[in-house]
Design a protein around this motif. Structure first.
Motif, PDB file in Angstrom:
ATOM      1  N   ILE A  83       2.519  38.892  20.786  1.00 39.89           N
ATOM      2  CA  ILE A  83       3.694  39.405  20.797  1.00 39.89           C
ATOM      3  C   ILE A  83       4.774  39.898  21.856  1.00 39.89           C
ATOM      4  CG2 ILE A  83       4.906  41.274  19.544  1.00 39.89           C
ATOM      5  CD1 ILE A  83       2.785  41.106  17.582  1.00 39.89           C
ATOM      6  N   MET A  84       3.896  40.469  22.775  1.00 36.72           N
ATOM      7  CA  MET A  84       4.604  40.867  24.072  1.00 36.72           C
ATOM      8  C   MET A  84       5.131  39.842  24.933  1.00 36.72           C
ATOM      9  SD  MET A  84       4.905  44.223  23.991  1.00 36.72           S
ATOM     10  CE  MET A  84       5.215  44.494  25.720  1.00 36.72           C
ATOM     11  N   THR A  85       4.404  38.768  24.755  1.00 40.20           N
ATOM     12  CA  THR A  85       4.664  37.260  25.804  1.00 40.20           C
ATOM     13  C   THR A  85       5.568  36.559  24.808  1.00 40.20           C
ATOM     14  OG1 THR A  85       2.588  36.355  25.083  1.00 40.20           O
ATOM     15  CG2 THR A  85       2.834  37.772  27.329  1.00 40.20           C
ATOM     16  N   GLY A  86       5.797  36.577  23.643  1.00 35.60           N
ATOM     17  CA  GLY A  86       6.744  35.856  22.827  1.00 35.60           C
ATOM     18  C   GLY A  86       8.191  35.708  23.475  1.00 35.60           C
ATOM     19  N   PRO A  87       8.698  36.652  23.959  1.00 41.81           N
ATOM     20  CA  PRO A  87      10.273  36.676  24.472  1.00 41.81           C
ATOM     21  C   PRO A  87      10.175  35.744  25.896  1.00 41.81           C
ATOM     22  CG  PRO A  87       9.981  38.801  23.564  1.00 41.81           C
ATOM     23  CD  PRO A  87       8.377  38.128  23.563  1.00 41.81           C
ATOM     24  N   GLY A  88       9.035  36.058  26.564  1.00 41.53           N
ATOM     25  CA  GLY A  88       9.123  35.073  27.694  1.00 41.53           C
ATOM     26  C   GLY A  88       8.751  33.742  27.670  1.00 41.53           C
ATOM     27  N   ARG A  89       7.863  33.373  26.479  1.00 43.15           N
ATOM     28  CA  ARG A  89       7.959  32.099  26.195  1.00 43.15           C
ATOM     29  C   ARG A  89       8.868  31.342  25.469  1.00 43.15           C
ATOM     30  NH1 ARG A  89       2.711  29.964  25.649  1.00 43.15           N
ATOM     31  NH2 ARG A  89       1.010  31.441  26.208  1.00 43.15           N
ATOM     32  N   ALA A  90       9.942  32.342  24.927  1.00 41.82           N
ATOM     33  CA  ALA A  90      11.139  31.423  24.317  1.00 41.82           C
ATOM     34  C   ALA A  90      11.977  30.962  25.864  1.00 41.82           C
ATOM     35  CB  ALA A  90      11.710  32.528  23.436  1.00 41.82           C
ATOM     36  N   GLY A  91      11.985  31.924  26.665  1.00 46.00           N
ATOM     37  CA  GLY A  91      12.652  31.706  28.015  1.00 46.00           C
ATOM     38  C   GLY A  91      12.134  30.496  28.402  1.00 46.00           C
ATOM     39  N   ALA A  92      10.628  30.369  28.717  1.00 44.39           N
ATOM     40  CA  ALA A  92       9.832  29.439  29.416  1.00 44.39           C
ATOM     41  C   ALA A  92      10.180  28.068  28.640  1.00 44.39           C
ATOM     42  CB  ALA A  92       8.666  29.826  29.435  1.00 44.39           C
ATOM     43  N   ALA A  93      10.397  28.037  27.394  1.00 47.98           N
ATOM     44  CA  ALA A  93      10.614  26.633  26.682  1.00 47.98           C
ATOM     45  C   ALA A  93      11.930  26.175  27.159  1.00 47.98           C
ATOM     46  CB  ALA A  93      10.487  26.962  25.213  1.00 47.98           C
ATOM     47  N   VAL A  94      12.673  27.115  27.370  1.00 48.83           N
ATOM     48  CA  VAL A  94      14.329  26.769  27.744  1.00 48.83           C
ATOM     49  C   VAL A  94      14.242  26.237  29.196  1.00 48.83           C
ATOM     50  CG1 VAL A  94      16.735  27.368  28.251  1.00 48.83           C
ATOM     51  CG2 VAL A  94      15.564  28.099  25.995  1.00 48.83           C
ATOM     52  N   VAL A  95      13.439  27.072  30.082  1.00 53.84           N
ATOM     53  CA  VAL A  95      13.459  26.560  31.532  1.00 53.84           C
ATOM     54  C   VAL A  95      12.659  25.289  31.704  1.00 53.84           C
ATOM     55  CG1 VAL A  95      12.143  27.152  33.690  1.00 53.84           C
ATOM     56  CG2 VAL A  95      13.485  28.936  32.377  1.00 53.84           C
ATOM     57  N   ALA A  96      11.595  24.996  30.898  1.00 54.20           N
ATOM     58  CA  ALA A  96      10.631  23.903  30.937  1.00 54.20           C
ATOM     59  C   ALA A  96      11.582  22.429  30.424  1.00 54.20           C
ATOM     60  CB  ALA A  96       9.409  23.956  30.152  1.00 54.20           C
TER      61      ALA A  96
END
Length: 195
Positions: free
Chosen positions: A15-28
């Motif tokens: 849950i805590m890393t979900g927002p970072g993963r949403a951003g990482a998907a866009v970056v990737a």
């Protein structure tokens, strides 16, 4: 008992890393140069701060804010390493799906909506953070087609959770262990189990 107690340590990490993963998907989806990457990382952090710092924040946002302010970083669970940017995107989207499933299964509709909005805010701000294409920052576009595709994929995925909730398919408890009583939707790992 705090809201965080509804989750295992691994679930809370997701849950805590979900927002970072949403951003990482866009970056990737459309990797930028070093300055673009820094701008995108700053956009992720700013969007998370904005979401958890809102005056009308929910109990979930309160718990996340407390962890962001007071807890040392938790060690990441073992997972398969990404071999390329497509793997990063795929793993990031799966991480977002798992985190959203956990939130929708174990929190209130208000928390679920706030988390969904935070994930989309992070993704949108990340996409807008750096100009793609052009030369030396001139003539590029703010959000390119690859980023728009990931934003649409996230919106569709997160919208599916909203529709499940409206139809009453998501309950706010861990699925029962008895296989005949298991909920119809899959768990975060696709198995129907919450762990």
């Amino acid at each position: 008992m705090s809201l965080k107690d509804n989750f295992t340590a691994d679930e809370w990490f997701k849950i805590m890393t979900g927002p970072g993963r949403a951003g990482a998907a866009v970056v990737a989806a459309s990797p930028s140069g070093l300055t673009g990457l820094l701008a995108e990382a700053q956009a992720i952090a700013a969007a998370v701060r904005e979401s958890v710092g809102s005056e009308s924040r929910t109990p979930l946002m309160e718990a996340m804010a407390a962890d962001l302010l007071g807890q040392p970083a938790q060690k990441a669970p073992e997972q398969e390493r990404a071999r390329n940017v497509e793997d990063v995107k795929t793993q990031s989207l799966e991480g977002v799906r798992q985190a959203m499933w956990l939130v929708s299964a174990k929190t209130t509709p208000a928390d679920t909506n706030a988390y969904r909005e935070m994930l989309m805010l992070v993704a949108q701000r990340t996409a807008e953070a750096a100009t793609e294409g052009g030369f030396l920052g001139i003539g590029g576009e703010r959000v390119n087609d690859k980023e728009r595709a990931v934003l649409e994929e996230l919106k569709t995925m997160l919208g599916g959770f909203a529709q499940q909730e409206e139809r009453g398919m998501v309950t706010h408890e861990t699925p029962p262990a008895n296989s005949s009583d298991v909920r119809p939707e899959p768990g975060p790992d696709g198995s129907g189990n919450s762990n």
